[in-house]
Design a protein around this motif. Structure first.
Motif, PDB file in Angstrom:
ATOM      1  N   MET A 651     -35.847  22.555  51.666  1.00 40.51           N
ATOM      2  CA  MET A 651     -36.168  23.114  50.353  1.00 40.51           C
ATOM      3  C   MET A 651     -36.365  21.989  49.327  1.00 40.51           C
ATOM      4  SD  MET A 651     -33.984  25.867  48.179  1.00 40.51           S
ATOM      5  CE  MET A 651     -32.710  24.762  47.632  1.00 40.51           C
ATOM      6  N   LEU A 652     -35.467  21.006  49.355  1.00 39.19           N
ATOM      7  CA  LEU A 652     -35.571  19.888  48.409  1.00 39.19           C
ATOM      8  C   LEU A 652     -36.793  19.029  48.725  1.00 39.19           C
ATOM      9  CD1 LEU A 652     -31.861  18.730  48.086  1.00 39.19           C
ATOM     10  CD2 LEU A 652     -33.094  20.490  46.828  1.00 39.19           C
ATOM     11  N   LEU A 653     -37.043  18.816  50.023  1.00 40.66           N
ATOM     12  CA  LEU A 653     -38.186  17.966  50.385  1.00 40.66           C
ATOM     13  C   LEU A 653     -39.497  18.632  49.979  1.00 40.66           C
ATOM     14  CD1 LEU A 653     -36.956  16.718  53.869  1.00 40.66           C
ATOM     15  CD2 LEU A 653     -37.036  15.423  51.732  1.00 40.66           C
ATOM     16  N   SER A 654     -39.546  19.973  50.086  1.00 44.33           N
ATOM     17  CA  SER A 654     -40.740  20.692  49.662  1.00 44.33           C
ATOM     18  C   SER A 654     -40.923  20.541  48.158  1.00 44.33           C
ATOM     19  CB  SER A 654     -40.597  22.167  50.044  1.00 44.33           C
ATOM     20  OG  SER A 654     -41.577  22.928  49.395  1.00 44.33           O
ATOM     21  N   ALA A 655     -39.810  20.593  47.426  1.00 39.23           N
ATOM     22  CA  ALA A 655     -39.883  20.426  45.972  1.00 39.23           C
ATOM     23  C   ALA A 655     -40.323  19.009  45.607  1.00 39.23           C
ATOM     24  CB  ALA A 655     -38.529  20.744  45.351  1.00 39.23           C
ATOM     25  N   VAL A 656     -39.930  18.026  46.414  1.00 42.36           N
ATOM     26  CA  VAL A 656     -40.358  16.644  46.186  1.00 42.36           C
ATOM     27  C   VAL A 656     -41.879  16.564  46.339  1.00 42.36           C
ATOM     28  CG1 VAL A 656     -40.341  14.326  47.200  1.00 42.36           C
ATOM     29  CG2 VAL A 656     -38.192  15.579  46.937  1.00 42.36           C
ATOM     30  N   LEU A 657     -42.396  17.240  47.365  1.00 39.08           N
ATOM     31  CA  LEU A 657     -43.824  17.115  47.673  1.00 39.08           C
ATOM     32  C   LEU A 657     -44.695  17.954  46.752  1.00 39.08           C
ATOM     33  CD1 LEU A 657     -43.727  17.195  51.550  1.00 39.08           C
ATOM     34  CD2 LEU A 657     -44.492  15.307  50.118  1.00 39.08           C
TER      35      LEU A 657
END
Lengths: 726, 128
Positions: A651-657
């Motif tokens: 979830m966090l990595l998707s928000a980063v991208l």
């Protein structure tokens, strides 16, 4: 920082800048004025304060509304457009942009969608072509892999450090024992990876004694130096379940003839050893019994012969001894030795066959090879027998050939009869039966029929099948002669003991990956390692509710591994857990796990140690990992199990991208990346889908310069979502 | 006085013809049916020769042989193993433990008698 926040910061700073300029100009203007002019202005300001304030407020409000409109219509849609276009171009050509914003941006979105449509068509076409080419090569690989998988021996191939590069299912069955090995600290006091799982990239030393393997490898190295012809080494491994494994170790040499790894070939010899031990015991015991009895008989007889004048009472004693010992001899022969021979016969490789199948095979062969017609009633009930089909059909043909010679007939009727524990296979004809003398002659014959032969006599094969033969005339019944084979009737085995049919897998089976030869060393600094080189455990939990602190419990854990950028779906952890509390109805609606499904399942304190073993040495990945980690951490006190693995969150990595996207829910990301979820809201189904998402995230992160574990973790920490607490 | 032979075997069917044979040849016979009984009989009678079976209930024949050979006052006692254990290793073990002869069952009376006579020349040639 979220895109909205960024924009409003920008707007605020701009406004403040303008206010400062206007205020400075007003101050300069004020200083130019004379005192009475100050009074005039102040009077006007006081008198019309409401108008001036209202005017200023309207200007500011208008300005704000305008900015918001610009943001929503131009800036946000444009940012989303950029991110989504990137998704189309990178991971999901099927993704389409939802047109929103200003007319121009909607038009631009439509143009991008049209372009995506054409790109997707082209992409699918090329992909199809590549797939077709690839399939052929892959089929061959799959056949090899399936073959290895179906071998009766366990096969494990390891690199020099003992990391598993290939294994088959048999190896997994033989090596994964019921009890986990204790976690033992090494010399440095650090924990050694000693989980009880076998898997790609895991160490063989987790499941087998390192000393034994090292010893075998030393022996092989010595043999290699001495240029010995026989370079394998053997040892026997006893696992915690007391199973005996014969382990054959063979080196894997590189081009320079140096050891690059090793093979282990594993055979379960528990039964074989038990059989040998029992047979040996039986044999020795029988021999001693025979010796004792014959000693008593011989000694008594010799005494009687030497001293014929002995007293009557002494003679009677000796005669009695001879009598009882003769009975005992017979008993030993009957009970012990016949059991021994039965033992050996049981171990002759015989296959379960139906009699109708046998008649079908044999009648065709008799017709083709011997021009003999065997007529059998097609509607008879098939009986189960155990035979070496080839050897038995050969003796059957041999009998047909002899019958043809003796009776001058080329047609025989066949029948199957069940007599108690035996199945009778009959050949009948009108005329005389075969004499016992003739049958004895057959028994000594070597098996030769036409161009087929076996290095055994007729009797050898009959004996190995525990069978009997004879011939008789059915005087009271059919007035025909019979040749009869007596065979022990066989029971149908349980389905579990039947061999599985090999089905070639669609994709590459996951149990081999030769790229592992290029794995980096065993203990590099994990934080600095590139994401595409790390091993991950992707997991998900299903729970009784969403409040870990409020007493909600785990009811299911599902996990799979990513190794060498491949999702290993077969190496899975899938466990239901008894939460020892009632399941709320609302939660059942989410995960579909009914209370009765959890009856008899292990409790969390039994499951977590095993799960910890499964994860050892890997990076944990979950969607909204904070929640799952909190669920695990709540159990630390109770179970003493701490999960100290580094953690990443999809979830966090998707928000980063994709900071412009509003939604980073599991379903939203899966949809964006074109991932179909099988078994949504089962722990294992969600874990697999999370794994697929994570695999798509890695290259996108790399484009943003996020290459290592540390970079990924640091970027995650900066996102808005990382502040969520459970 | 006739020489004394101790027959140690738990099988009465082998003891009876052996006893008959020994007595017919002018030896006195004592019988024991276990290792413990054998040791008691040895202490009590100090036989000249022991026909010793190996597989006995309790203390086995090997152990009896070892105990006899450890006692200096029993050194003169001859020991013939009489056993159904016919493997080479069994024989080797028996000889190492200090047996004088090793006879494997079944044996001929003549052969056994010849071995006994080798160690116990008959004082009185007149059989009973």
């Amino acid at each position: 920082m979220r895109i909205q926040n960024k924009f409003w910061w920008f707007a605020g700073v701009t406004l403040l800048f303008f206010v400062i300029i206007i205020f400075s100009m007003a101050l300069l203007f004020w200083q130019q004025l004379l005192p009475h002019q100050h009074d005039v202005l102040l009077n006007i300001f006081k008198k019309h304060f409401a108008y001036i304030f209202l005017g200023l407020f309207i200007i500011l409000a208008g300005f704000g509304i305008l900015l918001d409109w610009v943001f929503r219509i131009y800036i946000l849609p444009l940012n989303k457009l950029v991110e989504e276009a990137h998704v189309i171009a990178s991971v999901n050509p099927s993704h389409r942009i939802k047109p929103e914003g200003s007319k121009d941006i909607i038009r631009l979105s439509k143009i991008v969608n049209e372009g995506a449509e054409r790109y997707e068509q082209l992409y699918q076409q090329v992909r199809q072509e590549i797939l077709q080419e690839y399939e052929h090569a892959e089929d061959e690989k799959n056949i090899l892999a399936a073959l290895i998988d179906e071998l009766p021996e366990g096969i494990v191939i390891c690199n020099e450090q003992g990391k598993i590069l290939l294994y088959n299912q048999q190896a997994r069955l033989l090596l994964e024992h019921s009890e986990c090995v204790d976690i033992a600290p090494n010399d440095n006091g650090a924990e050694v990876d000693r989980s009880c799982f076998i898997g790609l990239g895991r160490s063989i030393y987790n499941v087998m004694d390192a000393h034994k393997i090292t010893h075998a490898l030393d022996e092989i190295s010595r043999k290699l130096v001495q240029a010995d012809e026989e370079i394998t080494a053997f040892f026997v491994n006893v696992d915690p379940d007391n199973r005996l494994l014969r382990v054959e170790t063979m080196p894997l040499l590189n081009q320079k003839a140096e050891m690059a790894g090793f093979f282990l070939i594993l055979t379960d010899i528990t039964q074989q050893v038990e059989f040998t031990k029992e047979a040996q015991f039986l044999m020795e015991n029988s021999i001693q019994k025979l010796r004792a009895s014959s000693a008593a008989i011989r000694s008594s007889i010799e005494a009687i012969l030497k001293y014929p004048q002995m007293k009557k009472a002494q003679l009677k004693d000796l005669a009695q001894i001879i009598h009882t010992e003769t009975i005992s001899l017979g008993d030993t022969l009957e009970r012990k030795l016949s059991r021994f021979s039965g033992f050996v016969k049981e171990h002759w490789p015989l296959a379960l066959t139906g009699t109708t199948d046998f008649w079908r095979i044999i009648s065709r062969k008799a017709k083709d090879k011997l021009k003999i017609d065997l007529v059998w009633p097609a509607n008879e009930t098939s009986q189960q027998i155990r035979i070496d089909t080839y050897a038995f059909s050969l003796i059957f043909l041999f009998v047909c050939l002899q019958l043809k010679k003796i009776t001058n007939r080329t047609r025989f009727e066949c029948a199957t009869n069940r007599e108690g524990r035996f199945v009778c296979l009959d050949l009948t004809w009108p005329g005389d039966p075969i004499s016992i003398e003739e049958l004895h002659r057959w028994e000594r014959h070597q098996l030769i029929v036409d161009d087929e032969r076996m290095p055994f006599t007729f009797k050898d094969i009959i004996d190995s099948h525990n069978a009997e033969i004879w011939s008789y005339f059915g005087k009271q019944t059919t007035q025909r002669s019979y040749f009869r084979f007596y065979l022990p009737a066989a029971k149908r085995p349980l389905p579990d003991s039947l061999r599985r049919v090999t089905v070639l897998p669609e994709g590459r089976p996951e149990f081999y990956d030769f790229d592992l030869f290029n794995q980096p060393g065993q203990t590099p600094e994990i934080d600095q390692r590139p994401l595409n080189e790390l091993t991950f455990t992707i997991f998900d939990t299903e729970t009784t509710g969403l409040n870990p602190r409020g007493g909600d419990e785990i009811i299911s854990i599902g996990a799979v591994r990513i190794f060498n950028q491949r999702l290993l779906q077969e190496e899975r952890f899938d466990q239901l857990v008894d939460p020892q509390r009632p399941l709320p109805k609302e939660s059942i609606q989410v995960h579909g796990i009914q209370p009765e499904m959890l009856i008899g399942k292990p409790t969390i304190d039994m499951v977590l140690p095993r799960f910890q073993q499964f994860c050892r040495g890997t990076i944990l990945v979950a969607h909204n990992a904070a929640f799952d980690m909190r669920m695990l951490q709540m159990k630390e006190g109770q179970t003493g199990i701490n999960f100290i693995n580094p953690v990443l969150d999809t979830m966090l990595l998707s928000a980063v991208l994709h900071p412009a996207q509003e939604k980073h829910s599991f379903d939203a990301i899966a949809e964006r990346f074109g991932i179909r979820i099988v078994g949504r809201h089962t722990a294992i189904g969600d874990a697999i889908a999370t794994g697929e998402i994570f695999l798509k995230l890695i290259p996108l992160l790399a484009e943003k310069g996020i290459l290592t574990l540390r970079q990924a973790r640091e970027a995650s920490q900066k996102t808005y979502y990382s502040r969520l607490k459970y | 006085m006739a020489s004394l032979v101790l027959i140690v075997d738990d099988e009465p069917n082998i003891v009876i013809p052996l006893q008959f044979l020994m007595e017919k040849n002018g030896y006195d016979v004592v019988i024991a049916q276990s290792g413990e009984e054998a040791l008691e009989a040895i202490a009590k009678y100090i036989p000249d020769l022991i026909l010793l079976d190996i597989m006995l209930p309790g203390i086995d024949g090997y152990e009896v042989c070892e105990i006899v050979r450890l006692r200096p006052e029993w050194q003169h006692i001859k020991i013939i193993f009489l056993t159904a254990k016919g493997r080479d290793v069994d024989l080797a073990k028996g000889m190492v433990l200090g047996a004088d002869e090793y006879v494997i069952k079944p044996f001929s009376n003549e052969e056994l008698l010849a071995k006994v006579k080798k160690y116990l020349p008959l004082l009185n040639e007149n059989p009973k």
